[in-house]
Design a protein around this motif. Structure first.
Motif, short mmCIF file in Angstrom:
data_model
loop_
_atom_site.label_atom_id
_atom_site.label_comp_id
_atom_site.label_asym_id
_atom_site.label_seq_id
_atom_site.Cartn_x
_atom_site.Cartn_y
_atom_site.Cartn_z
N ARG A 1 -0.14 8.84 14.37
CA ARG A 1 0.19 9.54 13.13
C ARG A 1 1.67 9.37 12.80
O ARG A 1 2.04 9.28 11.62
CB ARG A 1 -0.19 11.02 13.22
CG ARG A 1 -1.70 11.26 13.27
CD ARG A 1 -2.04 12.74 13.18
NE ARG A 1 -3.48 12.93 13.31
CZ ARG A 1 -4.12 13.05 14.46
NH1 ARG A 1 -3.44 13.01 15.60
NH2 ARG A 1 -5.43 13.20 14.50
N LEU A 2 2.50 9.32 13.83
CA LEU A 2 3.92 9.04 13.60
C LEU A 2 4.08 7.63 13.02
O LEU A 2 4.87 7.42 12.09
CB LEU A 2 4.70 9.16 14.91
CG LEU A 2 6.21 8.89 14.80
CD1 LEU A 2 6.87 9.86 13.84
CD2 LEU A 2 6.85 9.00 16.18
N LEU A 3 3.31 6.68 13.54
CA LEU A 3 3.34 5.32 12.99
C LEU A 3 2.86 5.32 11.54
O LEU A 3 3.37 4.55 10.71
CB LEU A 3 2.47 4.40 13.83
CG LEU A 3 3.00 4.07 15.24
CD1 LEU A 3 1.97 3.23 16.01
CD2 LEU A 3 4.33 3.35 15.17
N GLY A 4 1.90 6.19 11.23
CA GLY A 4 1.43 6.31 9.86
C GLY A 4 2.52 6.80 8.93
O GLY A 4 2.66 6.33 7.79
N ILE A 5 3.31 7.77 9.42
CA ILE A 5 4.42 8.30 8.63
C ILE A 5 5.45 7.21 8.37
O ILE A 5 5.90 7.01 7.23
CB ILE A 5 5.06 9.50 9.36
CG1 ILE A 5 4.13 10.71 9.26
CG2 ILE A 5 6.43 9.84 8.77
CD1 ILE A 5 4.60 11.91 10.06
N VAL A 6 5.83 6.49 9.42
CA VAL A 6 6.80 5.40 9.25
C VAL A 6 6.22 4.32 8.34
O VAL A 6 6.91 3.78 7.47
CB VAL A 6 7.19 4.81 10.62
CG1 VAL A 6 8.10 3.60 10.43
CG2 VAL A 6 7.88 5.87 11.48
N GLY A 7 4.93 4.03 8.51
CA GLY A 7 4.28 3.00 7.71
C GLY A 7 4.31 3.30 6.23
O GLY A 7 4.57 2.40 5.41
N VAL A 8 4.06 4.55 5.85
CA VAL A 8 4.07 4.88 4.43
C VAL A 8 5.50 4.82 3.88
O VAL A 8 5.71 4.49 2.71
CB VAL A 8 3.41 6.24 4.15
CG1 VAL A 8 4.27 7.40 4.62
CG2 VAL A 8 3.13 6.40 2.65
N GLY A 9 6.49 5.11 4.74
CA GLY A 9 7.88 4.96 4.31
C GLY A 9 8.21 3.50 4.02
O GLY A 9 8.87 3.19 3.02
N VAL A 10 7.74 2.61 4.88
CA VAL A 10 7.94 1.18 4.65
C VAL A 10 7.23 0.74 3.37
O VAL A 10 7.78 0.00 2.55
CB VAL A 10 7.41 0.36 5.86
CG1 VAL A 10 7.43 -1.13 5.56
CG2 VAL A 10 8.24 0.67 7.11
N ALA A 11 6.00 1.22 3.20
CA ALA A 11 5.22 0.86 2.00
C ALA A 11 5.90 1.36 0.73
O ALA A 11 5.94 0.63 -0.29
CB ALA A 11 3.81 1.44 2.10
N ALA A 12 6.43 2.58 0.76
CA ALA A 12 7.08 3.15 -0.42
C ALA A 12 8.34 2.36 -0.80
O ALA A 12 8.57 2.06 -1.98
CB ALA A 12 7.44 4.60 -0.17
N HIS A 13 9.13 2.00 0.20
CA HIS A 13 10.33 1.21 -0.08
C HIS A 13 9.97 -0.20 -0.53
O HIS A 13 10.60 -0.76 -1.43
CB HIS A 13 11.24 1.16 1.16
CG HIS A 13 12.03 2.40 1.37
ND1 HIS A 13 11.52 3.51 2.03
CD2 HIS A 13 13.29 2.74 1.01
CE1 HIS A 13 12.42 4.46 2.07
NE2 HIS A 13 13.51 4.02 1.45
N GLY A 14 8.94 -0.77 0.09
CA GLY A 14 8.50 -2.10 -0.31
C GLY A 14 7.96 -2.11 -1.73
O GLY A 14 8.23 -3.04 -2.51
N SER A 15 7.22 -1.06 -2.08
CA SER A 15 6.68 -0.95 -3.43
C SER A 15 7.79 -0.83 -4.46
O SER A 15 7.72 -1.41 -5.54
CB SER A 15 5.74 0.25 -3.51
OG SER A 15 5.30 0.48 -4.82
N LEU A 16 8.83 -0.06 -4.10
CA LEU A 16 9.96 0.10 -5.01
C LEU A 16 10.61 -1.26 -5.31
O LEU A 16 10.85 -1.61 -6.48
CB LEU A 16 10.98 1.06 -4.38
CG LEU A 16 12.19 1.45 -5.23
CD1 LEU A 16 12.63 2.87 -4.88
CD2 LEU A 16 13.36 0.50 -5.00
#
Length: 249
Positions: A179-194
């Protein structure tokens, strides 16, 4: 053209950050209860994420550590070889859509929901952790300052490290490394999407209004993933024991 609010929102956020800091450290108003130390309370930690990001905004959009004002937009435009801000093609309101949507809305919602939903207290750290690395890694690689580096080091880094420790040690219910990896993953996805949406705009694939709207949808991704991770949690042992006792009666 940029508006007065473009130049003032970070200073308004500073005022909110100072007020929230006083409340966090001197009252129990932003805690989910007194059963846990405030330092381990997901709701309290959720508000800490709001506070550190508001201070970070001041360094990026108020006054940077090197004395430059409203420095981050110019830094981004220069990095993308788009000229100086505000003449570069990226719309000036884009930065408001990113930061108001993420911090003033989504981060606050996460903190409020964390009173009853544990994962939401950690959800916004997805942005804190990844943004911390985005500032620190280039600075180490180039040996140069970038707007936001100081608060990334003195606020994001310790807050992220403490949140990670609390997250991994929590046992009722256990939150788990994935779940911690999921949190980090969505952070990466959000910055990548930006970054993806900026490039789509610069290449005339999408319009300015669409670029702005997509930043609000991007912010909502944090809430969605936080809710999905919350649903995946096993029942807390205390709640399970209480239910079992009630059934016995």
């Amino acid at each position: 053209m940029f508006s007065t609010f473009d130049l003032e929102f970070a200073w308004i956020g500073l005022g909110a950050a100072i007020v929230l800091t006083v409340i966090l450290l001197t009252t129990d108003a932003l805690r989910s209860g007194r059963a846990l130390s405030r330092w381990k309370d997901p709701a309290w930690l959720g508000w800490v994420a709001v506070v550190v990001y508001l201070f970070h905004n001041l360094e990026e959009y108020g006054i940077a550590a090197d004395g430059a004002h409203h420095a981050f937009p110019d830094s981004l435009c220069t990095t993308l070889n788009q000229g100086a801000y505000p003449e570069c093609p990226i719309p000036t309101e884009f930065y408001l859509f990113v930061n108001i949507g993420l911090i003033w809305v989504v981060a606050v919602i996460c903190a409020l929901l964390a009173r009853k939903h544990v994962m939401m207290g950690f959800a916004f750290y997805s942005i804190v952790i990844v943004n911390c690395l985005i500032h620190i890694v280039p600075a180490l690689a180039t040996g140069t300052y970038n707007p936001g580096l100081l608060t990334a080091v003195v606020m994001f880094l310790p807050a992220s490290a403490w949140m990670t420790s609390v997250f991994l040690k929590r046992q009722d219910p256990p939150l788990g490394r994935w779940r911690l990896l999921g949190i980090v993953g969505v952070g990466v996805a959000a910055h990548g999407s930006l970054l993806l949406t900026i490039n789509l705009f610069l290449n005339d694939v999408i319009s300015g209004p669409v670029l702005d709207l997509l930043q609000l949808l991007n912010a909502g991704l944090i809430l969605l993933v936080g809710a999905l991770l919350q649903r995946s949690l096993p029942p807390a042992r205390a709640a399970t024991a209480k239910t079992g006792t009630q059934a016995a009666h």
